[in-house]
Design a protein around this motif. Structure first.
Motif, PDB file in Angstrom:
ATOM      1  N   ALA A  14       0.829  -1.212   0.000  1.00  0.00           N
ATOM      2  CA  ALA A  14       0.000   0.000   0.000  1.00  0.00           C
ATOM      3  C   ALA A  14       0.861   1.259   0.000  1.00  0.00           C
ATOM      4  O   ALA A  14       0.429   2.309  -0.466  1.00  0.00           O
ATOM      5  CB  ALA A  14      -0.932  -0.006   1.211  1.00  0.00           C
ATOM      6  N   GLN A  15       2.099   1.162   0.489  1.00  0.00           N
ATOM      7  CA  GLN A  15       3.018   2.306   0.492  1.00  0.00           C
ATOM      8  C   GLN A  15       3.816   2.398  -0.805  1.00  0.00           C
ATOM      9  O   GLN A  15       4.659   3.281  -0.956  1.00  0.00           O
ATOM     10  CB  GLN A  15       3.977   2.188   1.677  1.00  0.00           C
ATOM     11  N   GLY A  16       3.567   1.467  -1.748  1.00  0.00           N
ATOM     12  CA  GLY A  16       4.275   1.506  -3.019  1.00  0.00           C
ATOM     13  C   GLY A  16       5.677   0.938  -2.952  1.00  0.00           C
ATOM     14  O   GLY A  16       6.542   1.293  -3.751  1.00  0.00           O
ATOM     15  N   ILE A  17       5.915   0.045  -2.013  1.00  0.00           N
ATOM     16  CA  ILE A  17       7.245  -0.539  -1.829  1.00  0.00           C
ATOM     17  C   ILE A  17       7.166  -2.039  -2.067  1.00  0.00           C
ATOM     18  O   ILE A  17       6.234  -2.710  -1.612  1.00  0.00           O
ATOM     19  CB  ILE A  17       7.774  -0.250  -0.408  1.00  0.00           C
ATOM     20  N   HIS A  18       8.160  -2.565  -2.777  1.00  0.00           N
ATOM     21  CA  HIS A  18       8.229  -4.012  -3.014  1.00  0.00           C
ATOM     22  C   HIS A  18       8.511  -4.683  -1.667  1.00  0.00           C
ATOM     23  O   HIS A  18       9.498  -4.357  -1.001  1.00  0.00           O
ATOM     24  CB  HIS A  18       9.345  -4.323  -4.012  1.00  0.00           C
ATOM     25  N   PRO A  19       7.642  -5.617  -1.219  1.00  0.00           N
ATOM     26  CA  PRO A  19       7.792  -6.191   0.122  1.00  0.00           C
ATOM     27  C   PRO A  19       9.023  -7.076   0.297  1.00  0.00           C
ATOM     28  O   PRO A  19       9.457  -7.285   1.424  1.00  0.00           O
ATOM     29  CB  PRO A  19       6.515  -6.994   0.320  1.00  0.00           C
ATOM     30  N   VAL A  20       9.608  -7.563  -0.771  1.00  0.00           N
ATOM     31  CA  VAL A  20      10.764  -8.444  -0.654  1.00  0.00           C
ATOM     32  C   VAL A  20      12.071  -7.656  -0.791  1.00  0.00           C
ATOM     33  O   VAL A  20      12.977  -7.808   0.031  1.00  0.00           O
ATOM     34  CB  VAL A  20      10.707  -9.575  -1.712  1.00  0.00           C
ATOM     35  N   THR A  21      12.128  -6.788  -1.809  1.00  0.00           N
ATOM     36  CA  THR A  21      13.383  -6.069  -2.071  1.00  0.00           C
ATOM     37  C   THR A  21      13.478  -4.745  -1.342  1.00  0.00           C
ATOM     38  O   THR A  21      14.569  -4.228  -1.131  1.00  0.00           O
ATOM     39  CB  THR A  21      13.551  -5.801  -3.577  1.00  0.00           C
ATOM     40  N   GLY A  22      12.325  -4.173  -0.979  1.00  0.00           N
ATOM     41  CA  GLY A  22      12.320  -2.861  -0.326  1.00  0.00           C
ATOM     42  C   GLY A  22      12.438  -1.710  -1.312  1.00  0.00           C
ATOM     43  O   GLY A  22      12.474  -0.548  -0.920  1.00  0.00           O
ATOM     44  N   ALA A  23      12.500  -2.020  -2.603  1.00  0.00           N
ATOM     45  CA  ALA A  23      12.607  -0.974  -3.627  1.00  0.00           C
ATOM     46  C   ALA A  23      11.236  -0.362  -3.898  1.00  0.00           C
ATOM     47  O   ALA A  23      10.195  -1.018  -3.729  1.00  0.00           O
ATOM     48  CB  ALA A  23      13.179  -1.574  -4.918  1.00  0.00           C
ATOM     49  N   ALA A  24      11.248   0.891  -4.328  1.00  0.00           N
ATOM     50  CA  ALA A  24       9.999   1.555  -4.711  1.00  0.00           C
ATOM     51  C   ALA A  24       9.435   0.867  -5.948  1.00  0.00           C
ATOM     52  O   ALA A  24      10.174   0.512  -6.871  1.00  0.00           O
ATOM     53  CB  ALA A  24      10.243   3.020  -4.987  1.00  0.00           C
ATOM     54  N   LEU A  25       8.130   0.645  -5.941  1.00  0.00           N
ATOM     55  CA  LEU A  25       7.488   0.021  -7.092  1.00  0.00           C
ATOM     56  C   LEU A  25       7.424   1.034  -8.237  1.00  0.00           C
ATOM     57  O   LEU A  25       7.265   2.236  -8.009  1.00  0.00           O
ATOM     58  CB  LEU A  25       6.083  -0.451  -6.727  1.00  0.00           C
ATOM     59  N   PRO A  26       7.546   0.581  -9.487  1.00  0.00           N
ATOM     60  CA  PRO A  26       7.475   1.506 -10.614  1.00  0.00           C
ATOM     61  C   PRO A  26       6.113   2.191 -10.681  1.00  0.00           C
ATOM     62  O   PRO A  26       5.109   1.652 -10.210  1.00  0.00           O
ATOM     63  CB  PRO A  26       7.713   0.622 -11.838  1.00  0.00           C
ATOM     64  N   ASP A  27       6.081   3.352 -11.277  1.00  0.00           N
ATOM     65  CA  ASP A  27       4.830   4.116 -11.372  1.00  0.00           C
ATOM     66  C   ASP A  27       3.741   3.349 -12.108  1.00  0.00           C
ATOM     67  O   ASP A  27       2.558   3.524 -11.817  1.00  0.00           O
ATOM     68  CB  ASP A  27       5.072   5.461 -12.065  1.00  0.00           C
ATOM     69  N   ASP A  28       4.137   2.489 -13.059  1.00  0.00           N
ATOM     70  CA  ASP A  28       3.133   1.762 -13.825  1.00  0.00           C
ATOM     71  C   ASP A  28       2.728   0.441 -13.160  1.00  0.00           C
ATOM     72  O   ASP A  28       1.973  -0.345 -13.712  1.00  0.00           O
ATOM     73  CB  ASP A  28       3.625   1.512 -15.248  1.00  0.00           C
ATOM     74  N   SER A  29       3.184   0.182 -11.953  1.00  0.00           N
ATOM     75  CA  SER A  29       2.815  -1.033 -11.228  1.00  0.00           C
ATOM     76  C   SER A  29       1.342  -0.969 -10.848  1.00  0.00           C
ATOM     77  O   SER A  29       0.837   0.086 -10.450  1.00  0.00           O
ATOM     78  CB  SER A  29       3.653  -1.154  -9.955  1.00  0.00           C
ATOM     79  N   PRO A  30       0.627  -2.078 -10.966  1.00  0.00           N
ATOM     80  CA  PRO A  30      -0.780  -2.077 -10.552  1.00  0.00           C
ATOM     81  C   PRO A  30      -0.958  -1.723  -9.078  1.00  0.00           C
ATOM     82  O   PRO A  30      -1.997  -1.210  -8.677  1.00  0.00           O
ATOM     83  CB  PRO A  30      -1.265  -3.497 -10.839  1.00  0.00           C
ATOM     84  N   TYR A  31       0.077  -1.980  -8.275  1.00  0.00           N
ATOM     85  CA  TYR A  31      -0.011  -1.651  -6.849  1.00  0.00           C
ATOM     86  C   TYR A  31       0.036  -0.151  -6.589  1.00  0.00           C
ATOM     87  O   TYR A  31      -0.274   0.296  -5.494  1.00  0.00           O
ATOM     88  CB  TYR A  31       1.108  -2.353  -6.067  1.00  0.00           C
ATOM     89  N   ASN A  32       0.410   0.631  -7.577  1.00  0.00           N
ATOM     90  CA  ASN A  32       0.430   2.084  -7.432  1.00  0.00           C
ATOM     91  C   ASN A  32      -0.848   2.733  -7.939  1.00  0.00           C
ATOM     92  O   ASN A  32      -0.983   3.944  -7.875  1.00  0.00           O
ATOM     93  CB  ASN A  32       1.645   2.688  -8.141  1.00  0.00           C
TER      94      ASN A  32
END
Length: 123
Positions: A14-32
């Motif tokens: 929900a914070q836009g962060i990959h839960p495994v790597t800790g990296a920010a999810l890309p803007d085009d990610s469905p989670y964003n």
């Protein structure tokens, strides 16, 4: 997976962060996508509530207790008199399964074979 760990993953997504790597999810990610973020937040908050939609089964007072001779006698008398199973359950404070299993043990009902209900009296 424990509920706590699952919730951490949901909150991280929900914070836009990959839960495994800790990296920010890309803007085009469905989670964003805003509706997905809102859904994740709603699910996370729902986990705070102790599952009000799950009914709590209240067991009868004598559930799990050993049967006494007096219980057996009352059960046989009521069964032979044709008393309704629900009334017997209420009187003895037992579950349906317990009453029916005891009637099998006492020779008043035939044991189930997996497909036949207990309602048949032994001959």
């Amino acid at each position: 997976m424990e509920l706590h760990a699952a919730r951490q993953i949901i909150d991280t997504l929900a914070q836009g962060i990959h839960p495994v790597t800790g990296a920010a999810l890309p803007d085009d990610s469905p989670y964003n996508a805003p509706p997905v973020i809102r859904a994740l937040v709603v699910v996370s908050k729902a986990l705070d509530v102790p599952f009000p939609h799950v009914p709590v089964k209240v067991l009868p007072p004598n559930a799990g207790k050993p049967w006494t001779e007096a219980d057996d006698q009352a059960l046989v008398v009521a069964f032979d008199a044709g008393v309704d199973t629900k009334a017997i359950m209420a009187k003895l404070g037992r579950t349906r399964f317990s009453v029916e299993a005891r009637l099998v043990k006492l020779g008043k009902l035939q044991a189930r074979d997996g497909s036949v209900p207990f309602r048949t009296r032994a001959v």
